[in-house]
Design a protein around this motif. Structure first.
Motif, PDB file in Angstrom:
ATOM      1  N   ALA A  28      -6.096  79.437  87.370  1.00 57.85           N
ATOM      2  CA  ALA A  28      -5.236  78.363  86.863  1.00 57.85           C
ATOM      3  C   ALA A  28      -5.993  77.039  86.837  1.00 57.85           C
ATOM      4  O   ALA A  28      -5.957  76.316  85.833  1.00 57.85           O
ATOM      5  N   LEU A  29      -6.688  76.747  87.902  1.00 57.96           N
ATOM      6  CA  LEU A  29      -7.466  75.504  87.961  1.00 57.96           C
ATOM      7  C   LEU A  29      -8.567  75.502  86.908  1.00 57.96           C
ATOM      8  O   LEU A  29      -8.731  74.529  86.162  1.00 57.96           O
ATOM      9  N   GLY A  30      -9.304  76.605  86.821  1.00 57.91           N
ATOM     10  CA  GLY A  30     -10.402  76.686  85.863  1.00 57.91           C
ATOM     11  C   GLY A  30      -9.941  76.590  84.422  1.00 57.91           C
ATOM     12  O   GLY A  30     -10.520  75.849  83.613  1.00 57.91           O
ATOM     13  N   LEU A  31      -8.893  77.325  84.086  1.00 57.86           N
ATOM     14  CA  LEU A  31      -8.390  77.309  82.704  1.00 57.86           C
ATOM     15  C   LEU A  31      -7.790  75.956  82.346  1.00 57.86           C
ATOM     16  O   LEU A  31      -7.945  75.475  81.222  1.00 57.86           O
ATOM     17  N   ILE A  36      -7.441  74.950  78.223  1.00 60.48           N
ATOM     18  CA  ILE A  36      -6.847  76.116  77.580  1.00 60.48           C
ATOM     19  C   ILE A  36      -5.330  75.919  77.509  1.00 60.48           C
ATOM     20  O   ILE A  36      -4.697  75.609  78.513  1.00 60.48           O
ATOM     21  N   LYS A  37      -4.779  76.105  76.321  1.00 62.49           N
ATOM     22  CA  LYS A  37      -3.328  76.038  76.177  1.00 62.49           C
ATOM     23  C   LYS A  37      -2.722  77.271  76.847  1.00 62.49           C
ATOM     24  O   LYS A  37      -3.320  78.343  76.835  1.00 62.49           O
ATOM     25  N   ARG A  38      -1.547  77.119  77.410  1.00 61.40           N
ATOM     26  CA  ARG A  38      -0.849  78.184  78.149  1.00 61.40           C
ATOM     27  C   ARG A  38      -1.715  78.735  79.275  1.00 61.40           C
ATOM     28  O   ARG A  38      -1.772  79.942  79.513  1.00 61.40           O
ATOM     29  N   TRP A  39      -2.420  77.840  79.980  1.00 59.19           N
ATOM     30  CA  TRP A  39      -3.329  78.240  81.053  1.00 59.19           C
ATOM     31  C   TRP A  39      -2.612  78.978  82.176  1.00 59.19           C
ATOM     32  O   TRP A  39      -3.176  79.890  82.778  1.00 59.19           O
ATOM     33  N   LEU A  40      -1.380  78.626  82.453  1.00 59.22           N
ATOM     34  CA  LEU A  40      -0.635  79.274  83.528  1.00 59.22           C
ATOM     35  C   LEU A  40      -0.358  80.740  83.186  1.00 59.22           C
ATOM     36  O   LEU A  40      -0.541  81.637  84.026  1.00 59.22           O
ATOM     37  N   PHE A  41       0.047  80.987  81.954  1.00 62.75           N
ATOM     38  CA  PHE A  41       0.286  82.359  81.501  1.00 62.75           C
ATOM     39  C   PHE A  41      -0.998  83.182  81.569  1.00 62.75           C
ATOM     40  O   PHE A  41      -1.010  84.306  82.079  1.00 62.75           O
ATOM     41  N   PHE A  42      -2.080  82.628  81.036  1.00 63.60           N
ATOM     42  CA  PHE A  42      -3.348  83.360  81.031  1.00 63.60           C
ATOM     43  C   PHE A  42      -3.882  83.581  82.440  1.00 63.60           C
ATOM     44  O   PHE A  42      -4.457  84.629  82.739  1.00 63.60           O
TER      45      PHE A  42
END
Length: 148
Positions: A28-31, A36-42
């Motif tokens: 989460a931190l890296g994305l 990155i959009k929608r980093w939490l989902f990814f």
């Protein structure tokens, strides 16, 4: 023995849950830092995929980095590759420690049991061998105490 095995399996699940949580936070931190959009989902998706032995997070992060590189996002591609390296290192270093601590096994025994199990039985062995090692250690410890 059956009760001990079920108890140890529960300890293993707790250890893996802690590891997934740690990897999720790292992702989460890296994305988020990479924009990155929608980093939490990814981050959640990749953390779950990271549970797969032998492929893990590299199954998603490395092809993603390659596509970003080809499409002209070299800096983001480098960031994704470095993020994969961080996640891989975290899993490699922390998994034997967390599993060993939860199962009350030395890290080396936990690590080698997981490797042996993965080689012999794949995913089932990766999960079961550390648990079986913990049951065996508990059993033989109880036997030695009973003899004294």
């Amino acid at each position: 023995v059956q009760r001990t095995a079920a108890n140890q399996l529960g300890h293993w699940c707790r250890a893996e849950g802690k590891l997934v949580g740690l990897i999720f936070l790292e992702l989460a931190l890296g994305l988020a830092l990479l924009g990155i959009k929608r980093w939490l989902f990814f981050a959640a998706l990749i953390a779950l995929v990271d549970l797969l032995p032998l492929v893990g997070s590299g199954l998603m992060l490395l092809p993603w980095a390659a596509v970003r590189f080809v499409l002209g996002g070299q800096l983001q591609a480098l960031g994704l590759a470095l993020l994969w390296l961080c996640v891989w290192t975290t899993r490699t270093v922390m998994e034997p420690r967390l599993v060993g601590r939860q199962l009350q096994l030395p890290s080396a025994i936990s690590f080698f049991a997981a490797i042996l199990g993965a080689k012999l039985w794949g995913l089932k062995g990766l999960i079961l061998f550390p648990v079986l090692a913990a049951v065996a250690v508990s059993f033989f410890s109880a036997q030695s105490v009973a003899k004294k």
